[in-house]
Design a protein around this motif. Structure first.
Motif, PDB file in Angstrom:
ATOM      1  N   LYS A  64     -17.795   9.320  92.265  1.00  0.00           N
ATOM      2  CA  LYS A  64     -17.207  10.023  93.392  1.00  0.00           C
ATOM      3  C   LYS A  64     -15.723   9.749  93.462  1.00  0.00           C
ATOM      4  O   LYS A  64     -15.253   8.710  93.041  1.00  0.00           O
ATOM      5  CB  LYS A  64     -17.904   9.711  94.699  1.00  0.00           C
ATOM      6  N   TYR A  68     -27.437  18.432  86.697  1.00  0.00           N
ATOM      7  CA  TYR A  68     -26.181  17.989  87.298  1.00  0.00           C
ATOM      8  C   TYR A  68     -26.077  18.526  88.720  1.00  0.00           C
ATOM      9  O   TYR A  68     -26.706  19.531  89.077  1.00  0.00           O
ATOM     10  CB  TYR A  68     -24.980  18.425  86.453  1.00  0.00           C
ATOM     11  N   HIS A  69     -25.290  17.827  89.530  1.00  0.00           N
ATOM     12  CA  HIS A  69     -25.045  18.192  90.928  1.00  0.00           C
ATOM     13  C   HIS A  69     -23.562  17.982  91.166  1.00  0.00           C
ATOM     14  O   HIS A  69     -23.063  16.874  91.043  1.00  0.00           O
ATOM     15  CB  HIS A  69     -25.881  17.282  91.830  1.00  0.00           C
ATOM     16  N   MET A  70     -22.853  19.074  91.459  1.00  0.00           N
ATOM     17  CA  MET A  70     -21.400  19.005  91.701  1.00  0.00           C
ATOM     18  C   MET A  70     -21.121  19.794  92.967  1.00  0.00           C
ATOM     19  O   MET A  70     -21.086  21.020  92.926  1.00  0.00           O
ATOM     20  CB  MET A  70     -20.622  19.640  90.537  1.00  0.00           C
ATOM     21  N   ILE A 104     -13.999  18.960  94.239  1.00  0.00           N
ATOM     22  CA  ILE A 104     -14.701  18.305  93.144  1.00  0.00           C
ATOM     23  C   ILE A 104     -13.831  18.330  91.889  1.00  0.00           C
ATOM     24  O   ILE A 104     -13.015  19.222  91.720  1.00  0.00           O
ATOM     25  CB  ILE A 104     -16.051  19.026  92.919  1.00  0.00           C
ATOM     26  N   SER A 112     -14.125  17.524  87.528  1.00  0.00           N
ATOM     27  CA  SER A 112     -14.713  18.228  86.386  1.00  0.00           C
ATOM     28  C   SER A 112     -15.791  17.386  85.723  1.00  0.00           C
ATOM     29  O   SER A 112     -15.770  16.157  85.782  1.00  0.00           O
ATOM     30  CB  SER A 112     -13.642  18.527  85.331  1.00  0.00           C
ATOM     31  N   LEU A 113     -16.710  18.089  85.066  1.00  0.00           N
ATOM     32  CA  LEU A 113     -17.712  17.468  84.211  1.00  0.00           C
ATOM     33  C   LEU A 113     -17.538  18.090  82.831  1.00  0.00           C
ATOM     34  O   LEU A 113     -17.616  19.311  82.685  1.00  0.00           O
ATOM     35  CB  LEU A 113     -19.123  17.741  84.736  1.00  0.00           C
ATOM     36  N   THR A 144     -15.691  22.828  86.258  1.00  0.00           N
ATOM     37  CA  THR A 144     -14.745  22.317  87.238  1.00  0.00           C
ATOM     38  C   THR A 144     -15.031  22.959  88.576  1.00  0.00           C
ATOM     39  O   THR A 144     -15.343  24.150  88.650  1.00  0.00           O
ATOM     40  CB  THR A 144     -13.289  22.636  86.821  1.00  0.00           C
ATOM     41  N   GLN A 176     -20.066  23.557  92.310  1.00  0.00           N
ATOM     42  CA  GLN A 176     -21.125  24.308  91.618  1.00  0.00           C
ATOM     43  C   GLN A 176     -22.332  24.544  92.529  1.00  0.00           C
ATOM     44  O   GLN A 176     -23.338  25.072  92.080  1.00  0.00           O
ATOM     45  CB  GLN A 176     -21.574  23.552  90.361  1.00  0.00           C
ATOM     46  N   GLY A 202     -16.891  12.437  83.569  1.00  0.00           N
ATOM     47  CA  GLY A 202     -16.625  12.911  84.926  1.00  0.00           C
ATOM     48  C   GLY A 202     -15.176  12.650  85.260  1.00  0.00           C
ATOM     49  O   GLY A 202     -14.663  11.562  84.992  1.00  0.00           O
ATOM     50  N   ASP A 213     -16.317  13.952  97.599  1.00  0.00           N
ATOM     51  CA  ASP A 213     -16.832  14.826  96.557  1.00  0.00           C
ATOM     52  C   ASP A 213     -17.199  14.041  95.317  1.00  0.00           C
ATOM     53  O   ASP A 213     -16.437  13.191  94.868  1.00  0.00           O
ATOM     54  CB  ASP A 213     -15.780  15.884  96.202  1.00  0.00           C
ATOM     55  N   ILE A 272     -19.870  13.825  91.482  1.00  0.00           N
ATOM     56  CA  ILE A 272     -20.643  14.462  90.424  1.00  0.00           C
ATOM     57  C   ILE A 272     -21.831  13.557  90.116  1.00  0.00           C
ATOM     58  O   ILE A 272     -21.662  12.353  89.920  1.00  0.00           O
ATOM     59  CB  ILE A 272     -19.779  14.647  89.156  1.00  0.00           C
TER      60      ILE A 272
END
Length: 160
Positions: A52, A83-85, A90, A92-93, A111, A114, A139, A147, A149
């Motif tokens: 986070k 995944y949870h964004m 937020i 990026s993953l 990014t 989501q 991440g 925020d 990920i």
């Protein structure tokens, strides 16, 4: 298959990043950060890994975790994960396939927000025959203190 209920099951924190992915549950998180439940058990007590954005991380700082090494002979090998964004700021993953000689190829780059739910993704891992490889999840911290990920249920297909 790693559901993070007990540990990182062979996934390793990278040394050359800015901070770490953390094992956590929704029941221990502050309200408004991360998913309400994990993906595996659909329970607040279920575990997942999470980064986070906070006062400790500057926007743009990275946390990386890498898989065990996979053979270069793999054909039709896939990684499937959830995944949870969620959040207005937020980061990026990014998912890489990294060879043992540290050549990296981006498989996925997400990014921004989501949605407030777990999403499934399957990525094909191409063994190029020259080098063994790993999967790396990176991440990148965003600007919002709430925020984050989250990742859960990282699974390699039977062909791997």
């Amino acid at each position: 298959h790693c559901n993070f209920e007990f540990d990182f099951c062979g996934w390793k924190q990278d040394e050359n990043d800015d901070f770490d992915w953390n094992l956590r549950t929704s029941s221990t998180s502050k309200l408004g950060t991360g998913p309400a439940t994990d993906h595996t058990l659909q329970e607040p007590s279920g575990h997942y890994i999470f980064i986070k954005s906070s006062f400790f991380q500057l926007p743009g700082q990275k946390a990386r975790i890498s898989s065990p090494v996979l053979s270069r002979r793999n054909k039709n090998c896939k990684i499937i994960f959830y995944y949870h964004m969620y959040g207005a700021h937020i980061g990026s993953l990014i998912v890489y396939q990294r060879t043992t000689l540290k050549h990296e190829r981006i498989l996925l780059n997400l990014t921004g927000n989501q949605g407030n739910f777990w999403q499934r993704k399957a990525l094909i891992l191409a063994g190029n025959g020259n080098e063994d490889f790993q999967v790396v999840f990176e991440g990148i911290a965003g600007k919002g203190p709430k925020d984050g990920i989250a990742l859960d249920d990282l699974t390699f297909s039977r062909e791997c």
